[in-house]
Design a protein around this motif. Structure first.
Motif, short mmCIF file in Angstrom:
data_model
loop_
_atom_site.label_atom_id
_atom_site.label_comp_id
_atom_site.label_asym_id
_atom_site.label_seq_id
_atom_site.Cartn_x
_atom_site.Cartn_y
_atom_site.Cartn_z
N ARG A 140 48.20 40.73 32.98
CA ARG A 140 48.32 39.27 33.05
C ARG A 140 46.95 38.60 32.86
O ARG A 140 46.82 37.64 32.11
N VAL A 141 45.95 39.12 33.57
CA VAL A 141 44.63 38.47 33.53
C VAL A 141 43.96 38.68 32.18
O VAL A 141 43.37 37.74 31.62
N LEU A 142 44.06 39.88 31.62
CA LEU A 142 43.40 40.15 30.34
C LEU A 142 44.07 39.41 29.18
O LEU A 142 43.46 39.27 28.12
N ALA A 143 45.26 38.90 29.40
CA ALA A 143 45.94 38.10 28.37
C ALA A 143 45.38 36.68 28.32
O ALA A 143 45.64 35.94 27.37
N ARG A 144 44.60 36.29 29.34
CA ARG A 144 44.03 34.95 29.38
C ARG A 144 42.90 34.82 28.37
O ARG A 144 42.11 35.76 28.19
N GLU A 145 42.80 33.65 27.78
CA GLU A 145 41.76 33.41 26.78
C GLU A 145 40.37 33.57 27.40
O GLU A 145 40.09 33.06 28.47
N MET A 147 38.99 36.14 28.71
CA MET A 147 38.84 37.13 29.78
C MET A 147 38.51 38.49 29.19
O MET A 147 39.03 38.88 28.15
N THR A 148 37.61 39.20 29.87
CA THR A 148 37.23 40.54 29.45
C THR A 148 37.42 41.48 30.64
O THR A 148 37.42 41.03 31.80
N PRO A 149 37.54 42.77 30.39
CA PRO A 149 37.66 43.71 31.51
C PRO A 149 36.46 43.63 32.46
O PRO A 149 36.62 43.71 33.68
N GLU A 150 35.27 43.42 31.90
CA GLU A 150 34.06 43.35 32.74
C GLU A 150 34.11 42.12 33.64
O GLU A 150 33.75 42.20 34.83
N ARG A 151 34.52 41.00 33.08
CA ARG A 151 34.60 39.78 33.88
C ARG A 151 35.67 39.90 34.96
O ARG A 151 35.48 39.49 36.10
N LEU A 152 36.80 40.50 34.61
CA LEU A 152 37.86 40.73 35.59
C LEU A 152 37.35 41.60 36.73
O LEU A 152 37.56 41.30 37.91
N ASP A 153 36.65 42.68 36.39
CA ASP A 153 36.12 43.57 37.43
C ASP A 153 35.12 42.84 38.33
O ASP A 153 35.10 43.07 39.55
N ALA A 154 34.31 41.96 37.75
CA ALA A 154 33.35 41.19 38.54
C ALA A 154 34.08 40.25 39.50
O ALA A 154 33.68 40.09 40.67
N ILE A 155 35.16 39.64 39.04
CA ILE A 155 35.95 38.74 39.90
C ILE A 155 36.60 39.54 41.02
O ILE A 155 36.55 39.15 42.19
N LEU A 156 37.21 40.67 40.68
CA LEU A 156 37.89 41.49 41.68
C LEU A 156 36.90 42.02 42.73
O LEU A 156 37.26 42.17 43.90
N ALA A 157 35.66 42.27 42.31
CA ALA A 157 34.65 42.76 43.25
C ALA A 157 34.33 41.72 44.33
O ALA A 157 33.88 42.07 45.42
N GLN A 158 34.57 40.44 44.02
CA GLN A 158 34.31 39.35 44.97
C GLN A 158 35.50 39.11 45.91
O GLN A 158 35.39 38.36 46.86
N GLN A 159 36.65 39.72 45.59
CA GLN A 159 37.87 39.45 46.34
C GLN A 159 38.23 40.63 47.24
O GLN A 159 37.96 41.78 46.91
#
Length: 196
Positions: A140-145, A147-159
């Motif tokens: 779902r997240v990687l389908a967003r305009e 968004m990259t796997p690296e950015r997703l991982d950085a966001i998840l690391a904060q949550q």
């Protein structure tokens, strides 16, 4: 009036679930929407954020991507930003409570992405976590305009990890089973909250 926290990691379906509560007639305060409004042209955060982070205001509004680059992985910068934004969204939240009380609502849902990360669960009567299988979340997240796997991982690391959120929740809405199943779960939760 009960204060119900609604949270969930990125891509779990929290906004869709919040809409289901709205459809059921429950007032919902959306922290993300208030932040977007505060960052937009004429928003209360534009001037102070621009002063604290020179160069992030473009065309009269906060460039969220530029601001994200400045604060992601920088706890001091994030603390400065939160010091600006939290009081602004707090005033908007107070207005929602006031309206809900006037309308005689028996509960208000606070749609706040970082309830556990900020200790906000202490201010809630109950907390609902929206969740889905990890592979569905990533898709779902990687389908967003943009968004990259690296950015997703950085966001998840904060949550707070999803498993921990689920363990700490009073209720879990699993959005991995489709909209009808999620709506049925929301209906049951509302019924239960009204019984207790």
């Amino acid at each position: 009036m009960k204060i119900i926290g609604l949270t969930g990691s990125i891509g779990m379906g929290k906004s869709t679930t919040a809409a289901m509560f709205r459809e059921a007639g429950i007032p919902v305060y959306d922290a993300d929407a208030e932040v977007h409004k505060a960052y937009d042209v004429g928003g209360a955060a534009v001037e102070p954020v621009g002063a604290a982070f020179p160069g992030v205001v473009k065309d009269g509004k906060v460039d969220r991507e530029e601001l994200r680059k400045r604060v992601l992985g920088n706890p001091e910068a994030l603390k400065v930003l939160n010091g600006i934004v939290h009081p602004i969204v707090g005033r908007a939240r107070a207005a929602v409570f006031e309206e809900a009380e006037k309308a005689g609502a028996d509960m208000v849902v606070l749609d706040v992405p970082l309830i556990f990360e900020t200790g906000g669960e202490k201010n809630m009567h109950k907390v609902i976590v929206v969740s889905a299988p990890a592979e569905m979340q990533r898709a779902r997240v990687l389908a967003r305009e943009g968004m990259t796997p690296e950015r997703l991982d950085a966001i998840l690391a904060q949550q707070t990890p999803d498993a921990e959120k689920r363990a700490r929740a009073d209720y879990v809405v699993d959005t991995g089973q489709g909209l009808d199943a999620a709506r049925a779960q929301v209906t049951k939760i509302i019924e239960d909250l009204r019984r207790t």
